[in-house]
Design an enzyme around this catalytic site. Structure first.
Site, mmCIF file in Angstrom:
data_model
loop_
_atom_site.group_PDB
_atom_site.id
_atom_site.type_symbol
_atom_site.label_atom_id
_atom_site.label_comp_id
_atom_site.label_asym_id
_atom_site.label_seq_id
_atom_site.Cartn_x
_atom_site.Cartn_y
_atom_site.Cartn_z
ATOM 1 N N ARG A 50 15.244 12.822 -15.973
ATOM 2 C CA ARG A 50 14.133 12.284 -15.182
ATOM 3 C C ARG A 50 13.155 13.393 -14.854
ATOM 4 O O ARG A 50 13.537 14.555 -14.738
ATOM 5 C CB ARG A 50 14.638 11.748 -13.850
ATOM 6 N N ASP A 52 10.316 14.014 -11.635
ATOM 7 C CA ASP A 52 9.915 13.456 -10.344
ATOM 8 C C ASP A 52 8.437 13.068 -10.335
ATOM 9 O O ASP A 52 7.666 13.463 -11.208
ATOM 10 C CB ASP A 52 10.155 14.492 -9.239
ATOM 11 N N TYR A 110 11.167 24.545 -18.915
ATOM 12 C CA TYR A 110 10.091 24.102 -18.027
ATOM 13 C C TYR A 110 9.083 25.235 -17.871
ATOM 14 O O TYR A 110 9.444 26.416 -17.957
ATOM 15 C CB TYR A 110 10.634 23.781 -16.632
ATOM 16 N N ARG A 196 11.790 23.873 -9.002
ATOM 17 C CA ARG A 196 10.851 23.951 -7.881
ATOM 18 C C ARG A 196 11.415 24.810 -6.740
ATOM 19 O O ARG A 196 10.662 25.452 -6.013
ATOM 20 C CB ARG A 196 10.485 22.548 -7.409
#
Lengths: 243, 243
Positions: A50, A52, A110, A196
């Site tokens: 997933r 966000d 990422y 994050r």
């Protein structure tokens, strides 16, 4: 029945994240609707993971099963005909039924994009995060402690249900170019909010609010929710998934 | 009364260009509304030049006159409080009343952003233009013919009212980085659609639809509307204005 793998990119700003949720506009919902129209059957897609709300993807990978036997370009351009321009299918391939977008993934990368500026900039709104001046040497040093196998529990938000919080990081690097700061992180998997939380802590190191020593201790002494800081979603891009 | 100079950036996608037009949402309208609210008087702004619908700016320059004597940061952050996040004031300074955002401009730089891909990509939607593979050597050669003083009438759309179609180009350069192609052009001024017409022709050179010789002839033999091709607005950014 055959299994198709798609590479997809999207701008997450206008969506409630990847995953289907009742009454919410999500990327998975849009993609499943488009594929179902194209294939004239109900299509369910499985993603590598997933993302966000507000998070973007340059190379998300999904798979789905279908009874159709279209040429591969149809799964790309035919699907794109039914999608808004902030979600695009980039490529399609037929894969073995043992392929699973999530479970077969070997590593993911990422990138978190920031820009140094006194004022927020329109051209980066929802696409990158404004930061103050940072000490890149301190951040580089902190990054080095992320490499290898560690228990990253300190960098996980609670509420996720995982068997283990141990992950192996293959790359953790801050690159400065053209006024942008890009933090690349590649690992065999990521915990909930891990990127994050790492970025938020690295930025605290960069402005002197956290020492490199303390950062290292957070990596070496795993403690769920010991770090409340989470960097904003809008700077985060799922860059690619390797199988 | 004093004159204030602002540097502004914006994403042009959702606006009908820079200039105020009845019943249309434009960047000038939004900025004048925000400044008028901040200054509690009617503010009119003058820009270095208009940008068309869909065109972006990294460093547009404007000036306005006001009776207020706020600190400079108020003209930045106070105005931004009344603006949507796709328009931002980046800096403010007090200038002499002889300063004019349009007439005092010595040179401007635009960048046109493209990406090479078989499929359109979501992350570049409205921000950059998809292109096929191009011969960058041919484009580099064509760029060299743009340099210096020329009558650029071949690269102007009709309908504009200018005294002369002669302009001096100081830089015309295609730079490839990270899968993006950025065409930079700096000149003492630009005709209507000049950058977009130059880019469209350069791309025709890049895919072999126009020879470098023909491109050179278009520069050396000015002829309004001889080139119907105009590259899409969404790849164009006003980068900066020098005074």
């Amino acid at each position: 029945m055959r299994r198709i793998k798609l590479v997809v990119d999207y701008v997450g700003t206008r969506y409630h994240g990847w995953q289907v949720q009742p009454g919410k506009d999500t990327i998975q919902k849009r993609l499943e609707e488009a594929l179902s129209l194209l294939c004239k059957e109900e299509i369910n897609v499985v993603a590598s993971g997933r993302t966000d709300s507000g998070v973007h993807a340059v190379g998300q990978v999904v798979h789905f099963d279908t009874n159709t036997e279209y040429g591969l370009v149809a799964y790309v351009r035919g699907t794109n005909n039914y999608l808004p321009d902030n979600i695009r299918v980039l490529s399609a391939s037929v894969v073995d039924e043992s392929f699973h977008a999530r479970f077969s993934a070997k590593q993911k990368t990422y990138v978190y994009v920031m820009y140094q500026s006194k004022e927020e900039r329109a051209i980066y709104a929802n696409r990158a995060v404004r930061i103050d001046e940072i000490d890149t040497n301190a951040i580089d040093k902190a990054c080095s402690y992320l490499l290898g196998e560690h228990d990253f529990a300190s960098f996980m938000s609670s509420g996720s249900d995982v068997k283990t919080t141990v992950r192996t990081v293959y790359r953790a690097e801050l690159i400065k170019k053209d006024g942008l700061y890009e933090f690349y992180i590649c690992a065999n998997g990521f915990l909930y909010n891990m990127v994050r939380k790492i970025v938020a802590s690295l930025l605290r190191v960069g402005v002197g609010k956290m020492s490199v020593v303390e950062f290292r201790e957070r990596v070496e002494n795993p403690d769920i929710n010991s770090l409340p800081y989470v960097a904003p979603a809008e700077g985060l891009y799922l860059l690619n998934v390797e199988y």
